[in-house]
Design an enzyme around this catalytic site. Structure first.
Site, PDB file in Angstrom:
ATOM      1  N   GLU A 115       0.982  -1.303  -0.116  1.00 50.26           N
ATOM      2  CA  GLU A 115      -0.075  -0.048   0.046  1.00 50.26           C
ATOM      3  C   GLU A 115       1.086   1.398   0.015  1.00 50.26           C
ATOM      4  OE1 GLU A 115      -2.024  -0.603   3.734  1.00 50.26           O
ATOM      5  OE2 GLU A 115      -2.968  -2.477   3.227  1.00 50.26           O
ATOM      6  N   LYS A 117       2.427   4.694   1.570  1.00 49.05           N
ATOM      7  CA  LYS A 117       2.318   5.270   2.796  1.00 49.05           C
ATOM      8  C   LYS A 117       2.079   6.579   2.849  1.00 49.05           C
ATOM      9  CE  LYS A 117       5.380   5.715   6.617  1.00 49.05           C
ATOM     10  NZ  LYS A 117       4.870   7.132   7.111  1.00 49.05           N
ATOM     11  N   ASP A 119       0.865  10.492   3.560  1.00 50.75           N
ATOM     12  CA  ASP A 119       1.271  11.654   4.530  1.00 50.75           C
ATOM     13  C   ASP A 119      -0.175  12.376   5.059  1.00 50.75           C
ATOM     14  OD1 ASP A 119       2.633  13.508   5.649  1.00 50.75           O
ATOM     15  OD2 ASP A 119       2.883  14.836   3.977  1.00 50.75           O
ATOM     16  N   TYR A 226      -7.133   1.253   5.900  1.00 50.20           N
ATOM     17  CA  TYR A 226      -6.177   0.243   5.482  1.00 50.20           C
ATOM     18  C   TYR A 226      -6.221  -0.963   6.044  1.00 50.20           C
ATOM     19  CZ  TYR A 226      -3.535   2.874   9.203  1.00 50.20           C
ATOM     20  OH  TYR A 226      -3.319   3.427  10.214  1.00 50.20           O
ATOM     21  N   LYS A 315      10.724   3.433   2.637  1.00 47.85           N
ATOM     22  CA  LYS A 315      10.588   4.965   2.469  1.00 47.85           C
ATOM     23  C   LYS A 315      11.254   5.190   1.020  1.00 47.85           C
ATOM     24  CE  LYS A 315       9.121   7.421   5.296  1.00 47.85           C
ATOM     25  NZ  LYS A 315       9.723   7.734   6.620  1.00 47.85           N
ATOM     26  N   CYS A 418      18.923  41.358  17.466  1.00 54.38           N
ATOM     27  CA  CYS A 418      17.613  40.610  17.218  1.00 54.38           C
ATOM     28  C   CYS A 418      17.371  41.416  16.187  1.00 54.38           C
ATOM     29  CB  CYS A 418      16.499  40.584  18.123  1.00 54.38           C
ATOM     30  SG  CYS A 418      14.877  40.172  17.595  1.00 54.38           S
ATOM     31  N   CYS A 423      12.488  45.359  17.995  1.00 56.51           N
ATOM     32  CA  CYS A 423      13.071  44.460  19.076  1.00 56.51           C
ATOM     33  C   CYS A 423      14.295  45.095  19.325  1.00 56.51           C
ATOM     34  CB  CYS A 423      12.998  43.002  18.741  1.00 56.51           C
ATOM     35  SG  CYS A 423      13.805  42.166  20.129  1.00 56.51           S
ATOM     36  N   CYS A 438      16.982  35.473  21.207  1.00 56.91           N
ATOM     37  CA  CYS A 438      16.764  36.826  21.755  1.00 56.91           C
ATOM     38  C   CYS A 438      15.902  36.600  22.945  1.00 56.91           C
ATOM     39  CB  CYS A 438      15.698  37.451  20.635  1.00 56.91           C
ATOM     40  SG  CYS A 438      14.698  38.735  21.382  1.00 56.91           S
ATOM     41  N   CYS A 443       9.536  40.796  22.467  1.00 60.56           N
ATOM     42  CA  CYS A 443       9.907  40.984  20.922  1.00 60.56           C
ATOM     43  C   CYS A 443       8.656  40.612  20.116  1.00 60.56           C
ATOM     44  CB  CYS A 443      11.202  39.705  20.769  1.00 60.56           C
ATOM     45  SG  CYS A 443      11.514  39.472  19.077  1.00 60.56           S
TER      46      CYS A 443
END
Length: 688
Positions: A115, A117, A119, A226, A315, A418, A423, A438, A443
């Protein structure tokens, strides 16, 4: 009565027709009628149900639009754990897995089901008497979030089973956003000025985990089933493939590209085929899943840890391309981290134009020897987040300088500051850490996080000021730092859309009440890095007031047991920042923080570390932890090597088992109260 019976019969017929066309459109992708004809059927059913509310049923197609917003998700304990798959990244690793399986099942014929995979977000759906009753996320595998109301809005999920089905069963699947839906959703969010979703999985998870089901209903979610999780009352087929075929008959949508493979060679051919064609898929997939087809073999192999022995994810390699690094930018995260990112000559990778990519941190840039102007290799990590793999050294021109965050951000005064507009705080890098920070809690890049942390329950516990209201305060300029909360007036809130006088008065009351929060909560609320509840309580006992902590010298902090070098550096950086000191000065004047016991007075629990678990009768876990700390003890959320005692309430869970296995002493709530409140005749010795 006759009218009601006629309406009931017509409603049943309309539901039957609508579900039939839902199945054809969303599951079979073979509609029989036009959208206008479908809308007319749905509209007629809605009118009937509006006229006769008693006709509304939980599985009615009209209920897919979303119910009222939830206050929070409940918890669903999975009857059988939702396991995580082990990974193979090469054909050799796949063959090694096959070899192990064959060794555990000697002389047995092995066949497989392959099958894609997906996401997306793994979910478990429970049906009883043919009706969908509970939907839950994977969670930690043992328990997940109850997202039933939201899943009802997914059109391809059947609310009612077609044909004959077992009395009760659970199926498992993946909720996902098709690529077209993901792009459309992000375009709309960009138009609305909202942050974009990073990838389809985040978008799917964020859509399912909405407290308002109407939000979920407006997103184009889809689902593939599945596997069968469990079943009762019916004998099932002997193979996974036959089970998939049966679940299709029940009305579930499955991936049309599933394939039965009779050998490892066929599995590898399936992988090669979809590795080549992955970009043609209407959804994101980062590999294939290989499962043993025989359910008996699956059961006999079982699992090791949280991974089944009978399945593996193979994968796909990450997409890569080469382009030019034009510049390195610096963004500031919500927790103050300075995050370098690559500004690239646009390059097309896996169906997406990439203009920026992550560089992680300065050390990673130097380790990879990435320099401005380089030709660099870009890949989509996990096929989602673009990242710079490294430079193409043979294409480098000259000897560009080594990148430095401090050099890039150094101002006319010689200090690195920063980069966020408004800031300009001096940045710092704690010893032994990879990131620059920072320290300014006001900020603009950090203020949302600071405000949510400040108002949280462990902090100032200002109920009603959640993420939505915090965002509004900041976008309207009503708040520029956390101390500004105490300047807000009731009429400013009451005028807001959707908020009446009562809600406004409740928030103002919560703000007023927070002025008397204990010092440990106030210190925690400031959001100083590394200062959790335990360290906040330690500092409160040591210094006794917010002013004294703000004026503390490094040598005073260095000698406090439990306050290490990183924590000292973080505290010094926080209180040496001018913006933070202004906030502290205002809070000192505003707050009426009650006195706390001095750290110099040893309590009955001095030197002892506790963990509190389960449900207590006379107090919450937070209250028990506060009492323990006030009596000189320390508390941690989880068991550690230094834990001496576990306070056990009802439904203690896995921590009790772990404590017993580790030989950690357990005590009851009653025993804890005895040591906290000893009788006048003398202090009992609970701890020997």
């Amino acid at each position: 009565m006759t009218d009601l019976l006629q309406a009931q019969a017509r409603a049943q017929e309309l539901r039957r027709q609508i579900e039939h066309h839902n199945h054809l459109y969303y599951v079979m992708d073979a509609p029989e009628i036009s959208d206008q004809e479908y809308d007319a059927l749905l509209r007629e059913l809605q009118e009937l149900e509006n006229e006769h509310p008693s006709l509304v049923t939980p599985d009615s197609p009209t209920q897919r639009v979303g119910a009222e917003p939830l206050k929070a998700f409940g918890v669903v304990k999975h009857r059988r754990p939702l396991l995580s798959l082990g990974n193979a990244f090469t054909k050799q690793e796949l063959r090694d897995w096959h070899k192990k399986v064959a060794k555990l099942l000697p002389d047995e014929k092995l066949s497989f089901v392959c099958e894609h995979k997906m996401d997306g977000l793994a979910i478990a759906l429970t049906y009883q008497d043919g009706q969908f009753i509970v939907g839950a996320t994977r969670g930690d595998g043992e328990k997940g979030e109850n997202v039933t109301q939201n899943l009802r809005t997914v059109r391809s999920l059947p609310l009612k089973i077609r044909g004959q089905a077992p009395p009760a069963f659970e199926v498992r699947g993946e909720v996902f956003l098709p690529r077209s839906g993901f792009e459309k959703l992000n375009k709309q969010r960009e138009k609305d000025g909202l942050p974009l979703f990073a990838n389809p999985r985040n978008a799917a998870a964020g859509s399912v985990r909405q407290l308002d089901p109407k939000v979920t209903a407006n997103r184009p979610l889809d689902i593939f089933i599945y596997m069968l999780g469990w079943v009762q009352g019916t004998e099932m087929p002997e193979t996974h493939w036959e089970t998939l075929e049966l679940m299709k008959v029940w009305g579930f949508k499955e991936n049309p590209y599933n394939r039965k493979c009779r050998s490892l060679d066929e599995v590898e051919k399936y992988y090669d085929e979809w590795h080549e064609k992955r970009d043609t898929l209407p959804y994101e997939a980062d590999g294939i899943v290989v499962k043993l087809d025989s359910l008996d073999q699956q059961q006999r192999l079982g699992s090791v840890g949280r991974e089944p022995r009978w399945a593996i994810a193979f994968k796909f390699p990450a997409h890569q391309a080469t382009t030019q690094l034009k510049d390195i930018g610096i963004s500031v995260g919500r927790t103050g981290t300075l995050n370098p990112y690559a500004i690239l000559e646009p390059v097309y990778i896996g169906g997406v134009v990439i203009r920026q990519a992550t560089l992680h941190n300065e050390d990673d840039i130097r380790r990879k020897d990435i320099r401005l102007g380089d030709s660099v290799v870009i890949q989509r990590a996990g096929d989602v987040i673009p990242q710079v793999v490294g430079p193409v050294m043979e294409k480098r021109k000259g000897n560009p300088p080594v990148f430095s965050i401090e050099e890039k951000l150094r101002g006319p005064d010689g200090k690195a500051r920063c980069p966020v507009e408004g800031c300009g705080a001096e940045i710092y890098r704690p010893e032994g850490e990879a990131m620059y920070y920072c320290p300014n809690s006001a900020c603009p890049a950090q203020l949302q996080e600071s405000l949510e942390h400040f108002t949280s329950k462990p902090g100032m516990d200002i109920r009603g000021v959640g993420e939505k209201l915090s965002t509004a305060f900041l976008s309207e300029g009503l708040i520029k730092n956390v101390a500004d909360l105490y300047d807000i007036e009731a009429d400013q809130l009451a005028k807001r859309e959707g908020m009446g006088e009562k809600s406004a008065a409740n928030i103002i009351a919560a703000i007023e009440k927070s002025k008397r929060r204990p010092l440990p909560n106030v210190i925690f609320a400031l959001g100083i890095r590394h200062i959790g509840e335990e360290n906040a309580a330690l500092l409160a006992r040591e210094f006794g007031s917010l002013h004294a902590l703000a004026e503390a010298k490094r040598e005073q902090l260095d000698v406090i047991p439990g306050i290490g070098g990183k924590i000292v550096e973080s505290i010094m950086a926080y209180f040496s920042n001018a913006q933070n000191r202004n906030i502290i000065e205002r809070l000192v004047k505003i707050l009426d923080t009650p006195a706390i016991p001095s750290a110099k007075k040893a309590g009955p629990l001095s030197g002892e570390e506790f963990v509190v678990t389960g449900t207590l009768c006379s107090m919450s876990r937070d209250q028990a932890s506060e009492k323990i700390r006030a009596a000189g003890g320390t508390t941690k959320p989880n068991l550690t090597k230094n834990t001496r005692y576990l306070v056990v309430g009802e439904d203690a869970g896995s921590k009790l088992d772990k404590a017993r296995a580790a030989g950690i002493e357990t005590i009851t709530e009653e025993q804890l109260l005895k040591i906290l409140n000893p009788p006048s005749s003398g202090q009992p010795r609970l701890f020997q």
